[in-house]
Scaffold this motif. Structure first.
Motif, PDB file in Angstrom:
ATOM      1  N   GLU A   1      -2.419  -6.822  -0.176  1.00  0.00           N
ATOM      2  CA  GLU A   1      -3.119  -7.019  -1.292  1.00  0.00           C
ATOM      3  C   GLU A   1      -4.481  -7.646  -0.890  1.00  0.00           C
ATOM      4  O   GLU A   1      -5.685  -7.184  -1.500  1.00  0.00           O
ATOM      5  CB  GLU A   1      -2.357  -7.898  -2.443  1.00  0.00           C
ATOM      6  CG  GLU A   1      -1.108  -7.219  -2.901  1.00  0.00           C
ATOM      7  CD  GLU A   1      -1.412  -5.929  -3.955  1.00  0.00           C
ATOM      8  OE1 GLU A   1      -2.633  -6.228  -4.581  1.00  0.00           O
ATOM      9  OE2 GLU A   1      -0.916  -5.039  -3.873  1.00  0.00           O
TER      10      GLU A   1
ATOM     11  N   GLY B   1     -12.429  -3.753   1.668  1.00  0.00           N
ATOM     12  CA  GLY B   1     -13.282  -2.705   0.750  1.00  0.00           C
ATOM     13  C   GLY B   1     -14.640  -2.834   0.606  1.00  0.00           C
ATOM     14  O   GLY B   1     -15.421  -2.050   0.375  1.00  0.00           O
TER      15      GLY B   1
ATOM     16  N   LYS C   1      -6.985  -5.104   0.414  1.00  0.00           N
ATOM     17  CA  LYS C   1      -7.660  -4.137  -0.354  1.00  0.00           C
ATOM     18  C   LYS C   1      -8.827  -5.101  -1.138  1.00  0.00           C
ATOM     19  O   LYS C   1      -9.868  -4.340  -1.179  1.00  0.00           O
ATOM     20  CB  LYS C   1      -6.519  -3.875  -1.677  1.00  0.00           C
ATOM     21  CG  LYS C   1      -5.392  -3.091  -1.202  1.00  0.00           C
ATOM     22  CD  LYS C   1      -4.592  -2.683  -2.412  1.00  0.00           C
ATOM     23  CE  LYS C   1      -3.434  -1.715  -1.987  1.00  0.00           C
ATOM     24  NZ  LYS C   1      -2.451  -1.479  -3.173  1.00  0.00           N
TER      25      LYS C   1
END
Length: 329
Positions: free
Chosen positions: A299, A306, A302
């Motif tokens: 998590e 990114g 991400k």
């Protein structure tokens, strides 16, 4: 014998001429007559019927006995305030003394001319002595509060009505009249009667058929009316704007109250949800700590990676799950 026949014929012929000329005449209903002989009045008849006259020497003049009317000309007359108005009168009259009327005018046309002059003079005399309000009004009813005025503010609270009156800032009280148009008409009639009694005429009344402002005064009155109506309209607009602002303020307050209450409820709901999520995470972590750590790392990847175009890394512990699913074992 022949002479006697001629005499008889002449008598009969004279008799027929006498009858043809007519020793009798009829006075119709609604008429009255004056009988003159050699220019001198010898008799008058005011009742309908059959009457005698002397043929050839008596002349019968017939006048109406009914009530007559006279339409006056429009006059431009100043009032006591020196405001010019246009007055158009009508009057009723009748011949009360045919003999005196015959001596004064002989014809109706002459009477109309004289009567018109007298009425115009009387009208001008009375109007110039009085104010405009006395001429155009007959009572003070305009100053009384009418039902129409009450209904104009129907549905509006008393405080709002007072507010409108304050915004108008004008007095609706008109000038009180002491005589009025009816009384002035009587005064005109009395003034004219003083000059008509010697003509065998009975003046019944004088009534203003039309009273209107002169051109320059009409424009001034219209401008004042427009100004007053605009002032009334502006007062209602001002009251409307005030009420609009008041209701918008109430609406904004209610909106803020609703939003505040909704925010409170949402925060409470989010707090409960976060607590439940934390409880679920804690329970999951207690069951399999390694899987929990692995899941939280993914998590985090991400969220952070990114935003990077390129990632350079040594063997940091943060990226341990990128090298091996076991995590740098």
């Amino acid at each position: 014998m022949k002479k006697s026949y001629i005499a008889i014929i002449l008598v009969v012929l004279a008799f027929f001429i006498f009858l043809a000329e007519g020793p009798f005449y009829v006075v119709d209903e609604g008429s009255q007559t004056v009988t003159t002989r050699m220019g001198r009045i010898v008799n008058t008849h005011t009742q309908a019927g059959l009457y005698m006259k002397a043929p050839f020497i008596d002349k019968i003049t017939t006048y109406p006995a009914r009530i007559l009317s006279l339409e006056g000309d429009s006059e431009r007359i100043p009032t006591k305030e020196n405001q010019f108005i246009i007055v158009d009168t009508t009057s009723r009259w009748r011949i009360s003394d045919p003999a005196l009327f015959y001596q004064s005018f002989k014809t109706l046309e002459g009477a109309y001319i004289k009567l018109s002059d007298v009425i115009d003079s009387a009208t001008r005399t009375i109007i110039t002595r009085n104010r405009l309000s006395e001429i155009v009004r007959s009572s003070n009813i305009i100053n009384e509060k009418t039902a129409a005025q009450d209904s104009s503010l129907s549905g509006i609270a008393d405080d709002e009505s007072a507010e409108i009156e304050a915004l108008l800032n004008v007095s609706n009280q008109n000038e009180n009249v002491s005589k009025g148009r009816t009384r002035l008409c009587d005064e005109m009639t009395e003034e004219a009667r003083k000059m008509m009694g010697e003509f065998g005429i009975e003046l019944i009344d004088i009534v203003p058929r039309q009273i209107k402002y002169s051109d320059e005064l009409t424009e001034s009155v219209y401008n004042r009316m427009i100004k007053e109506r605009n002032q009334v309209a502006q007062a209602y607009r001002s009251l409307g704007e005030g009420k609009k602002a008041e209701w918008l303020g109430k609406l904004e307050n209610e909106k803020r109250t609703i939003e505040s209450e909704a925010y409170k409820v949402s925060e409470e709901t989010k707090g409960k949800a976060d607590a439940e999520a934390a409880a679920i995470y804690a329970e999951s972590y207690s069951r399999d700590p390694k899987f929990y750590e692995f899941w939280k790392s993914l998590e985090s990847y991400k969220t952070t990676m990114g935003t990077f175009d390129t990632t350079y890394s040594t063997k940091l512990d943060y990226f341990k799950y990128l090298y091996s699913s076991g995590g740098n074992r």
